[in-house]
Design an enzyme around this catalytic site. Structure first.
Site, PDB file in Angstrom:
ATOM      1  N   SER A 177       6.108  -5.759  -0.228  1.00 11.99           N
ATOM      2  CA  SER A 177       7.215  -4.971   0.326  1.00 11.99           C
ATOM      3  C   SER A 177       8.020  -4.410  -0.835  1.00 11.99           C
ATOM      4  O   SER A 177       8.895  -5.083  -1.380  1.00 11.99           O
ATOM      5  CB  SER A 177       8.102  -5.862   1.214  1.00 11.99           C
ATOM      6  OG  SER A 177       7.343  -6.366   2.288  1.00 11.99           O
ATOM      7  N   LEU A 178       7.721  -3.190  -1.216  1.00 13.22           N
ATOM      8  CA  LEU A 178       8.340  -2.619  -2.418  1.00 13.22           C
ATOM      9  C   LEU A 178       9.649  -1.890  -2.079  1.00 13.22           C
ATOM     10  O   LEU A 178      10.684  -2.147  -2.669  1.00 13.22           O
ATOM     11  CB  LEU A 178       7.345  -1.684  -3.110  1.00 13.22           C
ATOM     12  CG  LEU A 178       7.644  -1.355  -4.567  1.00 13.22           C
ATOM     13  CD1 LEU A 178       7.618  -2.590  -5.453  1.00 13.22           C
ATOM     14  CD2 LEU A 178       6.655  -0.318  -5.099  1.00 13.22           C
ATOM     15  N   GLY A 231      11.080 -14.465   7.668  1.00 12.23           N
ATOM     16  CA  GLY A 231      10.896 -15.289   6.479  1.00 12.23           C
ATOM     17  C   GLY A 231      10.121 -14.595   5.371  1.00 12.23           C
ATOM     18  O   GLY A 231       9.468 -13.576   5.587  1.00 12.23           O
ATOM     19  N   CYS A 239      17.545  -5.668   6.767  1.00 16.01           N
ATOM     20  CA  CYS A 239      16.638  -6.462   7.612  1.00 16.01           C
ATOM     21  C   CYS A 239      17.418  -7.392   8.534  1.00 16.01           C
ATOM     22  O   CYS A 239      18.315  -8.113   8.091  1.00 16.01           O
ATOM     23  CB  CYS A 239      15.728  -7.277   6.696  1.00 16.01           C
ATOM     24  SG  CYS A 239      14.796  -8.543   7.558  1.00 16.01           S
ATOM     25  N   GLU A 244      10.202 -15.867  15.893  1.00 14.89           N
ATOM     26  CA  GLU A 244       9.525 -14.893  16.748  1.00 14.89           C
ATOM     27  C   GLU A 244       8.100 -14.660  16.287  1.00 14.89           C
ATOM     28  O   GLU A 244       7.804 -14.747  15.095  1.00 14.89           O
ATOM     29  CB  GLU A 244      10.260 -13.550  16.674  1.00 14.89           C
ATOM     30  CG  GLU A 244      11.691 -13.650  17.155  1.00 14.89           C
ATOM     31  CD  GLU A 244      12.515 -12.439  16.746  1.00 14.89           C
ATOM     32  OE1 GLU A 244      11.932 -11.372  16.512  1.00 14.89           O
ATOM     33  OE2 GLU A 244      13.742 -12.580  16.654  1.00 14.89           O
ATOM     34  N   CYS A 256      15.696 -16.151   6.785  1.00 15.24           N
ATOM     35  CA  CYS A 256      15.118 -15.719   5.514  1.00 15.24           C
ATOM     36  C   CYS A 256      16.212 -15.717   4.466  1.00 15.24           C
ATOM     37  O   CYS A 256      17.346 -15.327   4.758  1.00 15.24           O
ATOM     38  CB  CYS A 256      14.509 -14.321   5.648  1.00 15.24           C
ATOM     39  SG  CYS A 256      13.699 -13.755   4.127  1.00 15.24           S
ATOM     40  N   CYS A 285      17.666  -9.101   2.014  1.00 18.57           N
ATOM     41  CA  CYS A 285      17.502  -7.642   2.020  1.00 18.57           C
ATOM     42  C   CYS A 285      18.469  -7.072   3.068  1.00 18.57           C
ATOM     43  O   CYS A 285      18.415  -7.466   4.237  1.00 18.57           O
ATOM     44  CB  CYS A 285      16.063  -7.258   2.352  1.00 18.57           C
ATOM     45  SG  CYS A 285      14.870  -7.977   1.192  1.00 18.57           S
ATOM     46  N   CYS A 301      10.905  -7.862  13.547  1.00 23.94           N
ATOM     47  CA  CYS A 301      11.176  -9.290  13.592  1.00 23.94           C
ATOM     48  C   CYS A 301      12.607  -9.602  13.216  1.00 23.94           C
ATOM     49  O   CYS A 301      13.185  -8.983  12.357  1.00 23.94           O
ATOM     50  CB  CYS A 301      10.210 -10.040  12.712  1.00 23.94           C
ATOM     51  SG  CYS A 301       8.820 -10.516  13.726  1.00 23.94           S
ATOM     52  N   CYS A 337       1.423 -11.170  14.588  1.00 21.74           N
ATOM     53  CA  CYS A 337       2.414 -11.134  13.516  1.00 21.74           C
ATOM     54  C   CYS A 337       3.213 -12.424  13.622  1.00 21.74           C
ATOM     55  O   CYS A 337       3.810 -12.693  14.674  1.00 21.74           O
ATOM     56  CB  CYS A 337       3.315  -9.914  13.682  1.00 21.74           C
ATOM     57  SG  CYS A 337       4.616  -9.835  12.443  1.00 21.74           S
TER      58      CYS A 337
END
Length: 377
Positions: free
Chosen positions: A248-249, A191, A143, A116, A136, A140, A370, A129
């Site tokens: 991305s913490l 990803g 997500c 996407e 991926c 996580c 996404c 974006c």
């Protein structure tokens, strides 16, 4: 987790390299630098100087119909186009939100993989974006993309093509607001960009190479996001391309981050933030800390204080926190923070001198986060 009301978060395995044996996408001029394009044509017995004409059509004129490439000789045109401009991806669906100024496209790649991209037009800029992998492997649990695992890495050209397709839509006036151009690119689609390092850096170079070698964008308009692949962050700092790094913490402590961002079991919060600070020192580009606000999980006031302390330990003025209201996934326990908790989180960060913004979440009604469209296919 210290909170006894939480059951442990179920996570998928972490996958750092793509599955073996996947066929490679067709080679495209965006995969190659200028000498590489010329050499490829000459290898195929075609005149090398035509590479520049093809590059001009692709990057400067944004042409996708070979019939419009009238400066190429008719007898050679098909061979030249198939050598350097093969079709890479087909749009399956485009969905619009925000009165047409947010457009999300679901693409089918040559091998059936789905990715996407999202075009977001604002009054003063237009941002693409883009995805860098089909699926991926970072696992996580909150997500949508991570739920599907990693199918494969995308090629440099497949990444670039998402931007060029957006640039065409803007140039042709298909997006409300009249003809325009892409000013910003964020690697925040599907990803983990730094797990596909070579292709992503290649794409950044194509986006920033002066036209007609590339799109001629400013590196300052490009943001590369990562969950924290420390060796790759340090490698990116030495590339000499001053893109913005977005880390991305999502949690300031190892105990929680190990569950939310499994790569943290390899590289701790301290190591990851140190690498981001090194990136700032080498590039003089302020780092963006991405933090998805999840109700009752990472949005407590004490975590805001801890986040500020972790960042301020390494100095002031090097970082900016971008809080992201979570786009909930259907049927999931992950949900956005209460607005009052979000405001308190911002207040505490700012009280400790950490510049903070809350991201404008666009495209929520079209599953703008996404991975949400591909997951439904």
């Amino acid at each position: 987790m210290s909170d006894p009301t939480h059951e442990p978060i179920k996570t998928l395995p972490l996958v750092l390299s793509e599955p073996r044996g996947r066929k490679k996408p067709p080679r495209h001029l965006a995969d190659l630098d200028e000498p590489g394009r010329k050499a490829l044509l000459e290898e195929m017995g075609l005149p090398g100087f035509r590479a520049k004409q093809l590059s001009t059509h692709y990057f400067s004129r944004l042409v996708d119909d070979p019939a419009q490439m009238t400066d190429l000789p008719g007898g050679q045109r098909d061979d030249l186009v198939s050598a350097l401009l093969p079709e890479l991806m087909t749009p399956l669906r485009t969905m619009e939100a925000d009165k047409g100024t947010t457009r999300k496209t679901l693409w089918k790649l040559f091998d059936g993989a789905l990715v996407e991209s999202v075009l977001m037009r604002y009054p003063d800029r237009a941002t693409m974006c883009v995805s860098s992998q089909a699926g991926c492997g970072m696992a996580c649990p909150f997500c949508a993309t991570g739920m599907g695992g990693l199918q494969r890495n995308m090629s440099t050209a497949e990444i670039v093509e998402q931007v060029v397709a957006g640039a065409r839509s803007l140039a042709r006036g298909e997006v409300p607001g009249g003809p325009g151009r892409v000013s910003n690119v964020v690697f925040m689609g599907m990803g983990e960009p730094l797990a596909n390092y070579k292709a992503v850096v290649g794409a950044v170079r194509r986006l920033t190479d002066p036209a007609p070698a590339g799109l001629g964008m400013s590196a300052r308009g490009v943001t590369v996001s990562t969950v924290g692949l420390v060796p790759r962050i340090l490698q990116l700092a030495d590339e000499g391309i001053p893109v913005t790094l977005a880390l991305s913490l999502h949690a300031p402590d190892d105990e929680l981050r190990n569950e939310l961002v499994p790569i943290n079991t390899r590289f701790s919060v301290a190591e990851t933030v140190d690498a981001a600070h090194t990136y700032f020192e080498k590039t003089h580009r302020r780092v963006s800390i991405e933090y998805a606000m999840m109700r009752g999980i990472n949005d407590q006031a004490h975590r805001a204080d801890l986040l500020a302390d972790v960042l301020n330990e390494r100095g002031h003025g090097w970082v900016h926190v971008n809080l992201i209201p979570l786009n909930p996934i259907e049927g999931s326990k992950w949900t956005a923070s209460d607005p009052a908790d979000e405001r308190e989180f911002v207040r505490r960060l700012e009280a400790k001198g950490v510049p903070t913004t809350v991201r404008d979440t666009r495209g929520r009604e079209i599953d703008g986060a996404c991975g949400q469209l591909a997951a439904k296919e």
